[in-house]
Motif scaffolding. Structure first.
Motif, PDB file in Angstrom:
ATOM      1  N   ALA A  55     -25.497 -15.995 -88.992  1.00 60.62           N
ATOM      2  CA  ALA A  55     -26.792 -15.349 -89.215  1.00 60.62           C
ATOM      3  C   ALA A  55     -27.643 -15.394 -87.946  1.00 60.62           C
ATOM      4  O   ALA A  55     -28.284 -14.398 -87.566  1.00 60.62           O
ATOM      5  N   ALA A  56     -27.628 -16.542 -87.265  1.00 61.23           N
ATOM      6  CA  ALA A  56     -28.392 -16.660 -86.021  1.00 61.23           C
ATOM      7  C   ALA A  56     -27.819 -15.728 -84.956  1.00 61.23           C
ATOM      8  O   ALA A  56     -28.576 -15.104 -84.191  1.00 61.23           O
ATOM      9  N   GLY A  57     -26.514 -15.608 -84.891  1.00 61.42           N
ATOM     10  CA  GLY A  57     -25.885 -14.719 -83.918  1.00 61.42           C
ATOM     11  C   GLY A  57     -26.224 -13.257 -84.192  1.00 61.42           C
ATOM     12  O   GLY A  57     -26.531 -12.481 -83.269  1.00 61.42           O
ATOM     13  N   VAL A  58     -26.175 -12.844 -85.450  1.00 61.17           N
ATOM     14  CA  VAL A  58     -26.522 -11.468 -85.812  1.00 61.17           C
ATOM     15  C   VAL A  58     -27.987 -11.209 -85.489  1.00 61.17           C
ATOM     16  O   VAL A  58     -28.344 -10.158 -84.939  1.00 61.17           O
ATOM     17  N   TRP A  59     -28.860 -12.144 -85.835  1.00 64.97           N
ATOM     18  CA  TRP A  59     -30.298 -11.997 -85.567  1.00 64.97           C
ATOM     19  C   TRP A  59     -30.541 -11.861 -84.055  1.00 64.97           C
ATOM     20  O   TRP A  59     -31.279 -10.976 -83.607  1.00 64.97           O
TER      21      TRP A  59
ATOM     22  N   ILE B 147     -31.806  -8.621 -79.162  1.00 60.19           N
ATOM     23  CA  ILE B 147     -31.449  -8.258 -77.786  1.00 60.19           C
ATOM     24  C   ILE B 147     -31.191  -6.752 -77.684  1.00 60.19           C
ATOM     25  O   ILE B 147     -31.645  -6.101 -76.728  1.00 60.19           O
ATOM     26  N   ASN B 148     -30.502  -6.174 -78.656  1.00 61.02           N
ATOM     27  CA  ASN B 148     -30.235  -4.728 -78.624  1.00 61.02           C
ATOM     28  C   ASN B 148     -31.526  -3.916 -78.720  1.00 61.02           C
ATOM     29  O   ASN B 148     -31.680  -2.890 -78.045  1.00 61.02           O
ATOM     30  N   ARG B 149     -32.468  -4.368 -79.559  1.00 60.66           N
ATOM     31  CA  ARG B 149     -33.755  -3.670 -79.651  1.00 60.66           C
ATOM     32  C   ARG B 149     -34.500  -3.719 -78.322  1.00 60.66           C
ATOM     33  O   ARG B 149     -35.087  -2.724 -77.883  1.00 60.66           O
TER      34      ARG B 149
END
Length: 122
Positions: free
Chosen positions: A13-17, A22-24
């Motif tokens: 979950a932390a990795g996805v968040w 970062i992508n945004r």
């Protein structure tokens, strides 16, 4: 076993968040996005300046009228000057050809006469 599953899920979950954040941020920093943001800010600033300039012009106009009234009272200019002047005389733009004056003005032209038309062959 439950602890490992909990921490694994928390890590995913932390990795996805973090990846999403970062992508945004990377999308915000692309040249097109930066240009669009700068253009929007410039338009907003221009609109604010225009509104303030209009307010300033209205304030100046109000203060000018107030000061003009004060000066008029001090100099006695605001008093009624008497009867109004008559309206200016209006002249006809085209001569009325039905009047007898026009008939008198007509002169029989015989050749040669002075022609002031420069387009005419001489």
């Amino acid at each position: 076993m439950f602890r490992r599953t909990f921490w694994f899920t928390t890590g995913v979950a932390a990795g996805v968040w973090a990846t999403t954040k970062i992508n945004r941020k990377l999308k915000q920093l692309t040249p097109d996005s930066v240009a669009a943001t700068a253009a929007n800010k410039a338009l907003e600033t221009g609109q604010r300046l225009k509104d303030r300039a209009v307010e300033f012009a209205l304030d100046v106009r109000d203060n000018m009228a107030r000061r003009e009234a004060e000066l008029g009272e001090a100099l006695g200019i605001g008093a009624d000057a008497g009867p109004a002047l008559p309206a200016p005389r209006q002249y006809a733009a085209i001569e009325n050809r039905a009047t007898p004056l026009y008939a008198e003005k007509q002169v029989q032209r015989t050749y040669p006469y002075n022609s002031y038309n420069r387009n005419e062959d001489h």
